[in-house]
Design an enzyme around this catalytic site. Structure first.
Site, PDB file in Angstrom:
ATOM      1  N   LYS A  21      49.619 -13.144  71.212  1.00  0.00           N
ATOM      2  CA  LYS A  21      51.132 -13.688  70.287  1.00  0.00           C
ATOM      3  C   LYS A  21      50.646 -12.700  69.205  1.00  0.00           C
ATOM      4  O   LYS A  21      49.955 -12.337  68.594  1.00  0.00           O
ATOM      5  CB  LYS A  21      50.884 -15.225  70.220  1.00  0.00           C
ATOM      6  CG  LYS A  21      50.945 -15.688  71.792  1.00  0.00           C
ATOM      7  CD  LYS A  21      52.372 -15.636  72.387  1.00  0.00           C
ATOM      8  CE  LYS A  21      52.670 -16.704  73.583  1.00  0.00           C
ATOM      9  NZ  LYS A  21      51.531 -16.123  74.463  1.00  0.00           N
TER      10      LYS A  21
HETATM   11  C1  PLP Z   1      57.138 -19.299  76.848  1.00  0.00           C
HETATM   12  C2  PLP Z   1      56.007 -20.498  76.818  1.00  0.00           C
HETATM   13  N1  PLP Z   1      55.478 -21.724  76.341  1.00  0.00           N
HETATM   14  C3  PLP Z   1      55.093 -22.296  76.283  1.00  0.00           C
HETATM   15  C4  PLP Z   1      53.066 -20.645  76.475  1.00  0.00           C
HETATM   16  C5  PLP Z   1      52.019 -22.065  75.952  1.00  0.00           C
HETATM   17  O1  PLP Z   1      50.757 -21.459  75.331  1.00  0.00           O
HETATM   18  P1  PLP Z   1      49.553 -21.760  75.399  1.00  0.00           P
HETATM   19  O2  PLP Z   1      49.013 -21.376  76.366  1.00  0.00           O
HETATM   20  O3  PLP Z   1      49.475 -21.714  73.465  1.00  0.00           O
HETATM   21  O4  PLP Z   1      49.156 -22.793  75.605  1.00  0.00           O
HETATM   22  C6  PLP Z   1      53.384 -20.172  76.372  1.00  0.00           C
HETATM   23  C7  PLP Z   1      52.341 -19.280  76.831  1.00  0.00           C
HETATM   24  O5  PLP Z   1      52.059 -18.317  76.462  1.00  0.00           O
HETATM   25  C8  PLP Z   1      54.340 -19.104  77.433  1.00  0.00           C
HETATM   26  O6  PLP Z   1      54.761 -18.374  77.644  1.00  0.00           O
END
Ligand code: PLP
Length: 391
Positions: A194
C-alpha cells in the site's frame, strides 16, 4: 542486470523504507515497550489530523478494521450488507464473521467500482422483500472514488450506514475531504504494497463518537479501559472488567513507529505513483489491444489495471501474464470476483452471469507494477514488455 530475468526482476511492488524507519523501530525496541502504547497513540492522532477525522484507531489490519466497523454499526445475523464482488476476500468475509450476508452489486466498467444505479435497484428490491439492510460497503478500487454522493443519498434513504473500504485509497482527496471520511466510518490498509506501510496494519477513521468507543473496546478483548500501561505505570490499577467478547486487533508500537515515519512521506509516495501512472498512460496509450484506466488526479494509483482485448490481440490474458512473467515483470490480477469463488458460489447459488460486468472486467485484467519504490528504468522495462505482447 543481464539476460537472466531473475536478476532484473521488476517486482509488483517495492516498499520504500530507509534509515528513518529503521531508527524509529530501534527506538521502540530500546524503549522497553513493544506493544500498543504511546507511539500507536501518536500515530492515531497524526493520522486523524492528516485525513481530517475526529477519531483514528490503529489496528493490526484493514480486515480487522472492516470487521470492527460493521460490528460497531450493529451488523448482525440475517441482515444484508451490500458490496461489490470486484474486491479482495476481506471485504466480504467480515460480513460473514457477523452472520450477515453479503449481497453483491455489479460494477461500473469504467471505474471498476460498485455501480450506484444498480445499488439503488438492489436496495429497492431488498426493501420490497422486507429484508433488513444493515450496511453498505463501497470499495474505492485502486484508490479511485466510488460515486459517494449517490451512495450517501441511498444510505439516508434506506437507513443503512456506509463503511468505506478505503484499503487502497490513501491519501486521496475528494474535493474538500479525504476518501475514507465520507461515510460513517472508513478503513485504510498498511499492508506491504500500500501507499504507506507498517508491514501489516490498518486504521479506522470515524467522526461518530459511539462507533469509535465501541471499536476501542472491541479491538482489545472487550476490556473496559485502556490497559496498555498497566504493566509500566505504577499508578495504574490491576483490575479490569470484560464487558463484551472482544478481539485481539491492536497495533504494536513497532508497527506504529514505521507508520508515523511513512505518514510524513505519504504525499511524496503519492506523487511518485502518479508519475508512474502518467508514464504508463502516455507510453501505452497507442496500443489498440489494451483498455487503459482513465487519468484522474484524485486517485491513489495503488493499482494500475490494464485490460487486454483478447480477440484483438489473439492472445488470452493468461498467455500475456506468462509472457510478462518470463520477461521478469511481476504482474498480478485484481480481482478474481468473489461470486466466482467456491464459498460464495455454493453458499448463495451465484452464477458467473449474475454479475456480468465484474466477470468480463476480470477476464482481461492485469495489474502492472506500481509503487513509490519503482524507478523510471523499471517502468520503461514494463512498458516495453507490454508493448511486445503484440509480437
Ligand atoms: C479492497 C481491500 N479491502 C481490504 C483489504 C484488507 O487489507 P489488510 O490486508 O490490511 O487486512 C484489502 C487487502 O489488500 C483489499 O484489497
Amino acid at each position: 542486470m543481464g539476460d537472466d530475468p531473475r536478476l532484473s526482476f521488476v517486482p509488483f511492488s517495492r516498499p520504500t523504507l530507509d534509515a528513518e524507519e529503521e531508527e524509529a523501530v530501534l527506538a521502540v525496541l530500546r524503549s522497553g515497550w513493544l506493544t500498543t502504547g504511546e507511539v500507536a497513540a501518536r500515530f492515531e492522532s497524526e493520522f486523524a489530523q492528516f485525513v481530517g477525522a475526529r477519531h483514528a484507531l490503529a489496528l493490526n489490519s484493514a480486515t480487522a478494521g472492516l470487521h470492527l466497523c460493521l460490528e460497531a454499526l450493529g451488523v448482525g445475523p440475517g441482515s444484508a450488507v451490500l458490496t461489490t464482488p470486484f474486491t479482495f476476500a476481506a471485504t466480504a468475509e467480515v460480513i460473514r464473521y457477523l452472520g450477515a450476508d453479503p449481497v453483491f452489486v455489479d460494477i461500473d466498467p469504467g471505474t471498476l467500482n460498485i455501480d450506484a444505479e444498480k445499488l439503488q435497484t438492489t436496495l429497492e428490491a431488498l426493501s420490497a422483500a422486507g429484508r433488513r439492510v444493515s450496511a453498505i460497503v463501497p470499495v474505492h478500487i485502486g484508490g479511485l472514488a466510488c460515486d459517494m454522493e449517490a451512495i450517501g443519498h441511498l444510505s439516508v434513504r434506506f437507513g443503512a450506514p456506509v463503511v468505506e473500504d478505503a484499503a487502497h485509497a490513501f491519501p486521496v482527496r475528494h474535493g474538500e475531504r479525504h476518501l475514507g471520511t465520507l461515510g460513517d466510518a472508513g478503513v485504510f490498509s498498511f499492508y506491504a504494497t500500500k501507499t504507506i506501510t507498517t508491514g501489516e496494519g490498518g486504521m479506522v477513521v470515524t467522526d461518530r463518537d459511539e462507533v469509535a468507543a465501541r471499536i476501542r473496546l472491541m479491538r482489545l478483548h472487550g476490556i473496559d479501559r485502556d490497559v496498555w500501561n498497566r504493566y509500566t505505570d505504577p499508578g495504574a490499577g490491576w483490575k479490569y472488567d470484560i464487558v463484551a467478547p472482544g478481539y485481539k486487533y491492536n497495533m504494536t508500537d513497532i508497527a506504529a513507529a514505521i507508520g508515523r515515519v511513512q505518514l510524513a512521506k505519504a504525499q511524496r509516495f503519492l506523487q511518485r505513483r502518479k508519475a508512474i501512472a502518467k508514464r504508463y498512460l502516455v507510453a501505452l496509450g497507442g496500443l489498440d489491444f489494451l483498455t487503459l484506466p482513465r487519468w484522474a488526479e484524485e486517485h491513489a494509483w495503488h493499482l494500475f489495471v490494464i485490460r487486454v482485448r483478447e480477440q484483438k490481440l489473439r492472445r488470452t490474458r493468461d498467455e500475456c501474464i506468462g509472457i510478462l512473467q518470463a520477461k521478469g515483470i511481476g504482474v498480478s490480477v485484481h480481482f478474481i470476483p468473489l461470486h466466482l469463488m467456491s464459498y460464495y458460489k455454493t453458499r448463495y447459488g451465484l452464477r458467473p452471469e449474475d454479475f456480468p460486468v465484474a466477470r468480463d472486467c476480470f477476464q482481461g485484467c492485469i495489474s502492472l507494477p506500481i509503487s513509490a519504490g519503482h524507478s523510471d528504468e523499471e517502468v520503461d522495462r514494463v512498458i516495453s514488455a507490454v508493448a511486445g505482447l503484440r509480437d
